[in-house]
Design a protein around this motif. Structure first.
Motif, mmCIF file in Angstrom:
data_model
loop_
_atom_site.group_PDB
_atom_site.id
_atom_site.type_symbol
_atom_site.label_atom_id
_atom_site.label_comp_id
_atom_site.label_asym_id
_atom_site.label_seq_id
_atom_site.Cartn_x
_atom_site.Cartn_y
_atom_site.Cartn_z
ATOM 1 N N ALA A 122 0.840 -1.209 0.000
ATOM 2 C CA ALA A 122 0.000 0.000 0.000
ATOM 3 C C ALA A 122 0.869 1.252 0.000
ATOM 4 N N THR A 123 0.517 2.206 -0.878
ATOM 5 C CA THR A 123 1.254 3.467 -0.951
ATOM 6 C C THR A 123 0.546 4.598 -0.223
ATOM 7 N N ALA A 124 -0.716 4.386 0.151
ATOM 8 C CA ALA A 124 -1.485 5.416 0.853
ATOM 9 C C ALA A 124 -2.370 4.761 1.904
ATOM 10 N N TYR A 125 -2.678 5.551 2.936
ATOM 11 C CA TYR A 125 -3.491 5.062 4.057
ATOM 12 C C TYR A 125 -4.460 6.175 4.438
ATOM 13 N N VAL A 126 -5.734 5.850 4.511
ATOM 14 C CA VAL A 126 -6.769 6.825 4.864
ATOM 15 C C VAL A 126 -7.486 6.321 6.110
ATOM 16 N N THR A 127 -7.514 7.144 7.164
ATOM 17 C CA THR A 127 -8.119 6.682 8.410
ATOM 18 C C THR A 127 -8.798 7.834 9.148
ATOM 19 N N HIS B 172 -0.329 9.775 3.759
ATOM 20 C CA HIS B 172 -1.090 9.512 4.977
ATOM 21 C C HIS B 172 -2.196 10.552 5.085
ATOM 22 N N VAL B 173 -3.440 10.097 5.166
ATOM 23 C CA VAL B 173 -4.580 11.016 5.209
ATOM 24 C C VAL B 173 -5.452 10.664 6.408
ATOM 25 N N ALA B 174 -5.853 11.682 7.188
ATOM 26 C CA ALA B 174 -6.717 11.467 8.348
ATOM 27 C C ALA B 174 -7.916 12.404 8.278
ATOM 28 N N VAL B 175 -9.066 11.885 8.684
ATOM 29 C CA VAL B 175 -10.291 12.689 8.757
ATOM 30 C C VAL B 175 -10.314 13.345 10.133
ATOM 31 N N THR B 176 -10.126 14.658 10.160
ATOM 32 C CA THR B 176 -10.044 15.359 11.442
ATOM 33 C C THR B 176 -11.137 16.418 11.541
ATOM 34 N N GLU B 177 -11.268 16.960 12.734
ATOM 35 C CA GLU B 177 -12.252 18.011 12.975
ATOM 36 C C GLU B 177 -11.754 19.361 12.474
ATOM 37 N N SER B 178 -10.474 19.631 12.695
ATOM 38 C CA SER B 178 -9.951 20.957 12.349
ATOM 39 C C SER B 178 -8.687 20.924 11.509
ATOM 40 N N GLY B 179 -8.087 19.754 11.369
ATOM 41 C CA GLY B 179 -6.821 19.660 10.649
ATOM 42 C C GLY B 179 -5.616 19.867 11.523
ATOM 43 N N ASP B 180 -5.836 20.176 12.795
ATOM 44 C CA ASP B 180 -4.723 20.429 13.710
ATOM 45 C C ASP B 180 -4.269 19.135 14.397
ATOM 46 N N GLY B 181 -3.038 19.153 14.867
ATOM 47 C CA GLY B 181 -2.563 18.072 15.725
ATOM 48 C C GLY B 181 -2.094 16.830 15.017
ATOM 49 N N LEU B 182 -2.004 16.840 13.681
ATOM 50 C CA LEU B 182 -1.535 15.657 12.973
ATOM 51 C C LEU B 182 -0.011 15.604 12.976
ATOM 52 N N PRO B 183 0.567 14.396 12.976
ATOM 53 C CA PRO B 183 2.035 14.297 12.900
ATOM 54 C C PRO B 183 2.549 14.869 11.581
#
Length: 561
Positions: free
Chosen positions: A131-136, A164-175
């Protein structure tokens, strides 16, 4: 990372033979469209119709088409290329569907990890699929686990995992290096998926096997063969364009993605998604959105029927319930039909393709006692003897074998399994024991491995479970094999008691089964009462774990040799 990387290798994928591909096209079984092509058709004909409703977001078909294209453009600009695998680990949410159709547009292949998978499974999937991408899920949905942290810790071990893609509330706090889903979707891009040619005969999704032992196997499904099933499942269940379908198990599971979500999109209906799949949340969802159509597994149906507040909810919108994944107790079918006045599709299905189900307008006896008929006449279905040499007559049990335009052609990068379960003519042997009645409806007797062999006599555990479940003191039951030095195996019943019941003895159960006419050798010879039976990651009763427990207990009781 280049934006125009060459298509990834599909080494380890077994395509449909050319002659079968040509035949399925000539017969009109395959429409030669793609997942995103279907959404675009709906967006063109009914742009303002509601495609998906979530807890805090709602999209029309036109918006779903537009959003998935924007996301596909952004992923393509960041280097995600055709045939590359994208690992999904999301709850049931609007973003899941946006990402699914985005992958279809850019020719990438989503891998359907489940929310309950953890480090061992994620490592295995990243390795198996390159896998080249991960969505969580980030902090937008409370999944009770830090998936971002899990994968961030693994990133250094998998050089191919670049996005690396994450579904967040504000986009803050991701590594560092992580992308926020909503921000990514809105990024301005040039070119994007323009010029990407997605072949309907290529894999459009990688489903996973749902066994209780070992790591999941990869099940490639092409756009053509999976859309064939979406079309025919919608027809079998009678899905209408004004229905609201709601998946009751994770969308990454074939039961939801195929039978509920796919069938609804094929019909131009609405899909309602709820991240929390507990009984109370599902009851609230049905009342809130006017839920029409769903597939809860049998344990969920029992939980809904026995929910203390079930009568306080307005469930009058329900039209059709589908259930399967494990054998549905006949009493549960009858209670659902009587209580909610629904059509019931009792289904036998596998991510590998087989789909057999009763129809909403069938007699309740057919719905309760059988799994109906294949969803399409084009499906080639046989019940063969255990030597896999000849078909057996109607009314005789045997192994289900299938081939056709709605089935897979082999596990991904697993030639050992393919050699074991496919023959030279492309027939897939399912290891499931069924019988075809004279009226054309099929009955399920369990997995070959779910057969208890007691002194040379075969006992199909699900058939025993059906009768045990009719006892008024029993809420849930699993019958498993316990080892025996003399007879090889004996049947043992694990039960959950009905609400308000304090005890059940083996003698009481045996007397009940005798009154029902069950043969002596089939009756459980040990009864284990548990406050709750263990479930697998998708909510099925974990019979493998129960077998291990009873083997340990009987071994301990026998003492040292």
């Amino acid at each position: 990372m280049g934006a125009n990387r060459d298509p990834a290798s599909l080494e380890g994928y077994r395509p449909f033979p050319e002659e079968r591909t040509a035949a399925y096209r000539d017969e009109g079984y395959w429409r030669d469209t793609t997942f995103h092509g279907l959404v675009d058709d709906r967006a063109a004909t009914t742009p303002d119709a509601t495609a998906v409703v979530g807890p805090d977001r709602e999209l029309t078909y036109a918006e779903l088409a537009s959003n998935s294209r924007s996301l596909a453009d952004a992923l393509r600009a960041r280097g995600v290329a055709p045939n590359e695998r994208v690992l999904f680990q999301l709850p049931n949410c609007v973003e899941f569907l946006e990402a699914f159709f985005a992958c279809s547009r850019l020719g990438a292949i989503p891998v359907m990890a489940l929310p309950r998978h953890r480090e061992a499974e994620v490592r295995h999937l990243l390795d198996l699929f390159d896998a080249t991408a991960y969505v969580t899920a980030g902090d937008r949905y409370d999944m009770g686990f830090d998936f971002v942290g899990l994968v961030d810790d693994l990133t250094g071990e998998f050089a191919h995992l670049e996005t690396h893609v994450a579904v967040t509330e504000s986009g803050d706090g991701l590594p560092d290096g992580w992308l926020d889903f909503a921000t990514l979707r809105e990024e301005p891009t040039e070119g994007g998926v323009d010029g990407v040619d997605v072949a309907p005969t290529d894999p459009g999704v990688m489903l996973l096997s749902g066994g209780t032992t070992g790591m999941p196997k990869g099940i490639p499904r092409t756009h053509n063969d999976y859309l064939f099933q979406w079309e025919h499942m919608a027809a079998a269940a009678g899905v209408e364009d004004d229905w609201v379908a709601f998946p009751s198990v994770p969308i990454g599971h074939n039961a939801s993605l195929n039978c509920i979500v796919g069938a609804a999109f094929w019909a131009g209906a609405t899909v309602a998604v709820e991240p929390v799949l507990k009984p109370g949340a599902l009851l609230e969802l049905i009342e809130r959105v006017g839920g029409t159509y769903s597939l809860p597994i049998p344990t969920q149906l029992i939980d809904l029927l026995e929910h203390p507040d079930v009568d306080e909810y307005d469930l009058s919108s329900l039209e059709v319930l589908v259930s399967g994944g494990q054998k549905v107790p006949p009493r549960v079918v009858r209670e659902c039909v009587d209580r909610w006045d629904v059509g019931f599709c009792n289904i036998f299905g596998m991510a590998e393709g087989p789909l057999v189900c009763s129809r909403p307008d069938d007699d309740v006896e057919v719905q309760a006692e059988t799994v109906g008929r294949p969803i399409a006449d084009a499906a080639e279905v046989r019940v063969v003897d255990m030597d896999r040499e000849a078909e057996v007559p109607d009314g005789t049990t045997g192994e289900l074998s299938v081939r056709g335009p709605g089935y897979f052609t082999g596990y991904f990068r697993n030639e050992e399994e393919n050699e074991e379960n496919f023959d030279d003519d492309g027939w897939f042997y399912t290891e499931d024991v069924l019988a075809r009645r004279e009226d054309g409806n099929y009955q399920v007797f369990g997995r070959i491995k779910d057969t208890i062999i007691r002194g040379g006599e075969n006992i199909y555990a699900p058939g025993v479970e059906d009768v045990v479940a009719e006892h008024p003191s029993v809420a849930n039951v699993a019958v498993v094999a316990m080892p025996d030095d003399r007879l090889g195996e004996r049947p043992c019943a694990f039960v959950e008691l009905a609400e308000g019941v304090e005890s059940l003895t083996l003698d009481e159960l045996t007397e009940f089964l005798a009154e029902r006419g069950m043969a002596v050798f089939k009756r459980p010879e040990r009864l284990e009462v548990r406050s709750q039976l263990p479930r697998t990651g998708v909510g099925k009763l974990d019979k493998k774990l129960l077998e291990e427990r009873i083997a340990e207990e009987t071994d301990a009781e026998s003492g040292p040799v």
